[in-house]
Motif scaffolding. Structure first.
Motif, PDB file in Angstrom:
ATOM      1  N   GLN A 173       0.647  -1.845  -0.272  1.00  0.00           N
ATOM      2  CA  GLN A 173       0.330  -0.347  -0.442  1.00  0.00           C
ATOM      3  C   GLN A 173       0.748   1.518  -0.374  1.00  0.00           C
ATOM      4  OE1 GLN A 173      -3.139   0.283   3.075  1.00  0.00           O
ATOM      5  NE2 GLN A 173      -4.305  -1.948   1.935  1.00  0.00           N
TER       6      GLN A 173
ATOM      7  N   CYS B   4      -8.864   4.772   5.777  1.00  0.00           N
ATOM      8  CA  CYS B   4      -9.132   4.287   4.500  1.00  0.00           C
ATOM      9  C   CYS B   4     -10.943   4.885   4.756  1.00  0.00           C
ATOM     10  CB  CYS B   4      -9.221   3.417   4.860  1.00  0.00           C
ATOM     11  SG  CYS B   4      -8.388   2.497   4.147  1.00  0.00           S
TER      12      CYS B   4
ATOM     13  N   PHE C   5      -7.992  -0.460  -0.467  1.00  0.00           N
ATOM     14  CA  PHE C   5      -7.199  -0.641  -0.116  1.00  0.00           C
ATOM     15  C   PHE C   5      -7.775  -0.752   2.234  1.00  0.00           C
ATOM     16  CE2 PHE C   5      -2.914   2.909  -0.334  1.00  0.00           C
ATOM     17  CZ  PHE C   5      -3.216   2.402  -1.382  1.00  0.00           C
TER      18      PHE C   5
ATOM     19  N   GLU D  72      -9.048  -4.186   2.099  1.00  0.00           N
ATOM     20  CA  GLU D  72      -7.365  -4.836   2.169  1.00  0.00           C
ATOM     21  C   GLU D  72      -6.901  -5.312   3.285  1.00  0.00           C
ATOM     22  OE1 GLU D  72      -4.967  -4.417  -2.102  1.00  0.00           O
ATOM     23  OE2 GLU D  72      -3.644  -3.633  -0.335  1.00  0.00           O
TER      24      GLU D  72
END
Length: 181
Positions: free
Chosen positions: A72, A128, A147, A150
């Motif tokens: 990331q 996020c 993101f 994940e």
């Protein structure tokens, strides 16, 4: 055979790539800058954990966490550079050390390491969601969604380990007055 979700995701990305992009506003920039700083902090913590533990499951957790954070961080750094956004300064990598040479007074326990990773996941997930809520640009919204997904997936794996080992931190249970027990 390709994954149907991945195929749909790639199609959405193609549509977004052709969309005209306005400059990013200060909220969008601040969110990605802060998130990159969170990832850097998490990477240093994971390195400390890898230097501290000898537990195979905790090592696996840390290696997986480090892979996600590095991936990331690289993707977000590339995006920021393309957009002309200065990168935050990052901390130097921790040198590798032997877990058995660390004095017990400063050595993190496996419980502390695993819960620390869990807290980093929680902080990253909140950032996020907040970054996504502030995003006007669709391409940035897709990055946040990717993101976040994940982190949620990794968080489920982490929670499984914490429960298995009895390390999960649970707030006190609440039963409202008058509710049958």
């Amino acid at each position: 055979m390709s994954n149907p979700f991945e195929a749909a995701w790639n199609t959405i990305k193609l549509l977004v790539d052709n969309e005209p992009k306005s400059p990013m506003h200060v909220g969008e920039v601040m969110s990605i800058w802060t998130y990159l700083t969170i990832l850097d902090e998490a990477l240093r913590y994971e390195e400390v954990g890898l230097n501290t533990t000898t537990d195979d499951e905790v090592i696996e957790l840390l290696v997986d966490a480090k892979k996600i954070c590095e991936s990331q961080s690289k993707r977000l750094s590339n995006f920021m550079q393309k957009e002309g956004i200065p990168l935050p300064s990052s901390q130097a990598k921790k040198p590798v050390s032997k877990p058995n040479e660390i004095p017990l007074g400063v050595k993190l326990t496996d419980d502390e390491i695993a819960n620390g990773v869990s807290l980093k996941i929680a902080a990253a997930s909140v950032e996020c969601a907040m970054g996504n809520s502030q995003s006007i640009r669709t391409d940035l919204g897709l990055i946040w969604t990717e993101f976040y997904t994940e982190m949620l997936t990794f968080g489920a794996t982490t929670k499984t380990l914490l429960r298995k080992r009895g390390w999960i931190k649970v707030p006190p249970y609440y039963t409202p007055p008058g509710l049958p027990e």
